[in-house]
Design an enzyme around this catalytic site. Structure first.
Site, PDB file in Angstrom:
ATOM      1  N   ASN A   1       0.615  -1.312   0.144  1.00 58.72           N
ATOM      2  CA  ASN A   1       0.037   0.248   0.021  1.00 58.72           C
ATOM      3  C   ASN A   1       1.070   1.132  -0.004  1.00 58.72           C
ATOM      4  O   ASN A   1       2.172   1.207   0.126  1.00 58.72           O
ATOM      5  CB  ASN A   1      -0.956  -0.074   1.267  1.00 58.72           C
ATOM      6  CG  ASN A   1      -0.145  -0.022   2.563  1.00 58.72           C
ATOM      7  OD1 ASN A   1       0.431   0.917   2.705  1.00 58.72           O
ATOM      8  ND2 ASN A   1      -0.305  -0.967   3.309  1.00 58.72           N
ATOM      9  N   ARG A   2       0.305   2.555  -0.202  1.00 57.35           N
ATOM     10  CA  ARG A   2       1.173   3.757  -0.544  1.00 57.35           C
ATOM     11  C   ARG A   2       1.442   4.410   0.891  1.00 57.35           C
ATOM     12  O   ARG A   2       2.218   5.422   0.909  1.00 57.35           O
ATOM     13  CB  ARG A   2      -0.008   4.802  -1.099  1.00 57.35           C
ATOM     14  CG  ARG A   2      -0.244   4.330  -2.410  1.00 57.35           C
ATOM     15  CD  ARG A   2      -1.188   5.050  -3.226  1.00 57.35           C
ATOM     16  NE  ARG A   2      -0.857   6.506  -2.677  1.00 57.35           N
ATOM     17  CZ  ARG A   2      -1.816   7.414  -3.121  1.00 57.35           C
ATOM     18  NH1 ARG A   2      -3.087   7.373  -3.158  1.00 57.35           N
ATOM     19  NH2 ARG A   2      -1.384   8.635  -2.556  1.00 57.35           N
TER      20      ARG A   2
END
Ligand code: PMT
Length: 217
Positions: free
Chosen positions: A28-29
């Site tokens: 994820n970011r």
């Protein structure tokens, strides 16, 4: 003197990477900036800090113990081994699901195969397990990253995970949440909602630790 001075604080930061095969993973970011800012501010208040970091490229703030992990399972194990502590702040974006099995060999496209179904299984909830631990930290803080219905989801997490504070941030908007240097939080406890920011993650972390300090003293 800060109520955090001499207290043991465990902070998680960054994403987790869940391997699919030797070259692919689910991630994820999260950059780790929010969790690192929290850890650095706790050090500045004299706390004895353990920072459990997912795969990020950030330098280690001075004066703390950093444990690097990759997956949600590794983060769970690292956090549990860092307990007991006085305060726990879970800023990491931990995967909720991980592949049911990791292929030892790179998955290849099969002729005629237009779709690939990946079976995922739930990861263990680190925050809920910390809050349910026999030696529960005095203050347990979760984060909530939401695109909508911030307050409803944050309050649901507060109750479901039995935590003291939930720091909710809106994600998917410019200048807040993932990757950005700035953030805007609303910190919920059972009764109150305290807005922090918009401000740098360092300033937002300071506001959050003021709330933790108030609960410790
Ligand atoms: O890292 P940055 O780029 O600076 O971005 C910061 C951030 C947006 C990642 C951070 O501010 C944030 O919101 N972190 C929590 C993100 C998240 O995963 O939220 P969630 O709503 O999915 O999880 C709720 C809480 O449960 C979090 O405290 C999370 O750490 C925890 N959790 C979730 C799943 C799991 N298996 N174990 C957990 O402990």
């Amino acid at each position: 003197m800060s109520a955090l001075a001499g207290r043991r604080v465990v902070v998680t930061a960054g994403p987790t990477f869940e391997d699919i095969d030797p070259v692919r993973f689910l991630g994820n970011r999260s950059s780790g900036k929010m969790g690192f800012a929290v850890a650095a501010d706790a050090v500045a208040r004299g706390a004895d800090v353990v920072l459990v970091a997912g795969p990020v490229t950030l330098p280690t703030p001075e004066g703390l113990e950093r444990i690097d992990v990759r997956s949600a399972a590794q983060m769970h194990a690292a956090v549990m081994s860092a307990l007991p502590c006085d305060a726990y702040l879970g800023a990491a974006a931990v995967a909720d699901y991980t592949p049911a099995s990791v292929s030892a060999r790179k998955l290849k496209k099969q002729p005629g195969q237009d779709a690939l179904v990946l079976q995922l299984v739930r990861t263990r909830d680190i925050l809920a397990d910390v809050a349910a631990h026999a030696q529960r930290p005095q203050v347990v803080v979760g984060f909530a990253a939401e695109t909508d219905d911030l307050e409803a989801y944050a309050r649901a997490k507060l109750a479901a995970k039995n935590v003291d504070l939930i720091a909710a941030n809106r994600v998917g908007v410019h200048g807040s949440g993932f990757e950005s240097d700035d953030n805007t939080l609303i910190v919920f406890d059972a009764r109150n909602a305290t807005p922090l920011g918009p401000a740098s993650k360092a300033d937002v972390a300071r506001g959050l630790l003021d709330l933790v300090e108030a609960r410790l003293s």
